[in-house]
Design an enzyme around this catalytic site. Structure first.
Site, PDB file in Angstrom:
ATOM      1  N   TRP A 141      24.994  30.491  -6.024  1.00  0.00           N
ATOM      2  CA  TRP A 141      24.704  31.063  -7.338  1.00  0.00           C
ATOM      3  C   TRP A 141      23.491  30.395  -7.975  1.00  0.00           C
ATOM      4  CZ3 TRP A 141      26.582  35.560  -7.399  1.00  0.00           C
ATOM      5  CH2 TRP A 141      27.844  35.828  -6.861  1.00  0.00           C
ATOM      6  N   ASP A 145      25.759  27.643 -15.950  1.00  0.00           N
ATOM      7  CA  ASP A 145      26.565  28.745 -15.433  1.00  0.00           C
ATOM      8  C   ASP A 145      27.968  28.171 -15.214  1.00  0.00           C
ATOM      9  OD1 ASP A 145      27.891  30.665 -13.967  1.00  0.00           O
ATOM     10  OD2 ASP A 145      26.349  30.865 -12.413  1.00  0.00           O
ATOM     11  N   LYS A 197      36.596  35.217 -13.418  1.00  0.00           N
ATOM     12  CA  LYS A 197      37.081  34.100 -12.619  1.00  0.00           C
ATOM     13  C   LYS A 197      38.231  33.387 -13.320  1.00  0.00           C
ATOM     14  CE  LYS A 197      33.723  34.773  -9.619  1.00  0.00           C
ATOM     15  NZ  LYS A 197      32.343  34.457  -9.896  1.00  0.00           N
TER      16      LYS A 197
HETATM   17  C1  LIG Z   1      30.927  34.921  -9.527  1.00  0.00           C
HETATM   18  C2  LIG Z   1      29.832  34.061  -9.997  1.00  0.00           C
HETATM   19  C3  LIG Z   1      28.609  34.601 -10.445  1.00  0.00           C
HETATM   20  C4  LIG Z   1      28.299  36.077 -10.407  1.00  0.00           C
HETATM   21  O1  LIG Z   1      29.076  36.769 -11.293  1.00  0.00           O
HETATM   22  P1  LIG Z   1      28.918  38.352 -11.486  1.00  0.00           P
HETATM   23  O2  LIG Z   1      29.708  38.578 -12.732  1.00  0.00           O
HETATM   24  O3  LIG Z   1      29.491  38.981 -10.266  1.00  0.00           O
HETATM   25  O4  LIG Z   1      27.482  38.674 -11.641  1.00  0.00           O
HETATM   26  C5  LIG Z   1      27.655  33.727 -10.917  1.00  0.00           C
HETATM   27  N1  LIG Z   1      27.874  32.406 -10.933  1.00  0.00           N
HETATM   28  C6  LIG Z   1      29.019  31.852 -10.513  1.00  0.00           C
HETATM   29  C7  LIG Z   1      29.205  30.371 -10.571  1.00  0.00           C
HETATM   30  C8  LIG Z   1      30.041  32.666 -10.027  1.00  0.00           C
HETATM   31  O5  LIG Z   1      31.191  32.116  -9.604  1.00  0.00           O
END
Ligand SMILES: *Cc1c(COP(=O)(O)O)cnc(C)c1O
Length: 363
Positions: free
Chosen positions: A110, A177, A201
């Site tokens: 990511w 993030d 998540k």
């Molecule tokens: C799943 C995830 C993403 C991407 O998320 P989307 O909502 O599918 O764009 C980005 N960063 C991390 C750390 C993730 O676990």
């Protein structure tokens, strides 16, 4: 309280990385709200987002997020669409000047994607990376100078199974993030200037991304920004356009659940679950951990069979026992048990017992 029949409809344990498990009470409450919100005779998903009813939901969710992170009015909480992936471009669009440099800690898939997008807007500097080592650890000795526009980190690496257990101290704005570990532990939000997290998540269904931004960092780049991608559009008014109403409602319910438990209790339980599972990975003669012990994620536990031939057999045993979603990400293989807030210790015990059983029958 959930009726017995509803409880009985769920017989499987959900170890998927995302979309992922939510607390059972939250799913039930969300289902009720979808059918008939607080006995109003209407569904929460079928009323105008301009009603007082929905304003209470979105304002309530914002207030809880600020409360849980210890934030004041200098921060705005936004519920955007486009996934966390949209933030990979929105962050540099709003924060990285043409001639500026954004610093990145490259700790996984990511982070890589975030770097790729930032390169469209300005320069990037990767101050630390474990890419060559398969992202099996978190780089710790790196130098940050204060000329960077910001430092971007990924607090939990969902794919490779590492987590930043220490947040870097820096004088430049810190962007995180937090998609896969937001609200998994007590966290002082004031360390950050911008936090983003996809809901799917650790909070609720896919469809909204939480962005928490310190307002003073905005408005410093010169470029024209399309209205919807400009954070200021969303900090200035509560709802510029129709937000993802139902996912926001579900997040609000999860946030209430989190508040009721308390972040300290959630953190303690997350640690217990992870200790139990990593303990078994280390003890069991058939399995191996895949990441540096000090950087192990408490959310996404990655491991593999020492003998790759056994992997399919273990997955089959697990699925027959109702443990779903244990296959590792396609880019890394092996196994990944995602044990977000809503997974209880009993669920982890079931998995640990299966690993023991597997050892007894294959060693
Ligand atoms: C799943 C995830 C993403 C991407 O998320 P989307 O909502 O599918 O764009 C980005 N960063 C991390 C750390 C993730 O676990």
């Amino acid at each position: 309280m959930p009726s017995k029949t509803v409880q009985e409809t769920i017989k499987k344990l959900n170890f998927y990385a995302g979309p992922a498990i939510w607390p059972r009470e939250v799913v039930i409450e969300a289902a009720k709200g979808l059918l008939n919100y607080q006995d109003s005779g209407l569904s929460i998903a079928e009323i105008s987002h301009r009603t007082d009813t929905f304003a209470e939901v979105i304002d309530g969710a914002r207030a809880l997020i600020k409360e849980l992170m210890g934030l004041g009015d200098d921060y705005s909480v936004l519920f955007l669409a486009g996934g966390a992936s949209m933030q990979f471009c929105m962050v540099p669009y709003n924060l990285l000047p043409h001639n500026g440099t954004a610093a990145f800690l490259d700790t996984g898939r990511w982070s890589e994607k975030a770097i790729k997008e930032a390169n469209l807007f300005g320069k990037t500097a990767v101050v630390g990376s474990s890419r060559e080592e398969g992202y099996s650890f978190v780089p710790k000795s790196y130098v940050l100078d204060n000329s960077y526009a910001y430092l971007h980190i990924t607090t939990n690496n969902t794919v490779c199974g590492t987590q930043l257990h220490h947040i870097p101290q820096t004088s430049v704005p810190l962007v995180a993030d937090m998609s896969s570990d937001i609200f998994s532990k007590a966290m002082d939000g004031t360390q950050f200037d911008l936090i983003y997290a996809g809901a799917q998540k650790n909070l609720g269904p896919a469809g909204t991304t939480i962005v928490i931004v310190k307002k003073e960092i905005l408005g410093k780049v010169k470029r024209a920004i399309p209205t919807m991608l400009d954070y200021r559009t969303h900090t200035k008014v509560s709802m510029f356009n129709t937000p993802p109403v139902f996912p926001i409602y579900c997040c609000y319910l999860s946030l209430q659940w989190i508040k009721k438990q308390g972040l300290a209790a959630i953190e303690k339980r997350n640690r217990e679950k992870a200790d139990l599972l990593y303990g078994e990975i280390d003890r069991n003669s058939l399995f191996d951990g895949t990441t540096a012990v000090e950087d192990r994620s408490l959310m996404n536990v990655t491991f593999r069979a020492k003998d790759e031939v056994l992997e399919a057999a273990f997955l089959k045993l697990a699925e027959e026992a109702g443990c779903m979603g244990l296959k590792g990400h396609r880019s890394v293989g092996g196994f990944r048990a995602s044990i977000y807030n809503a997974m209880d210790i009993e669920g982890v015990k079931v998995l640990v017992e299966l690993m023991k059983e597997f050892e007894n029958s294959h060693a």
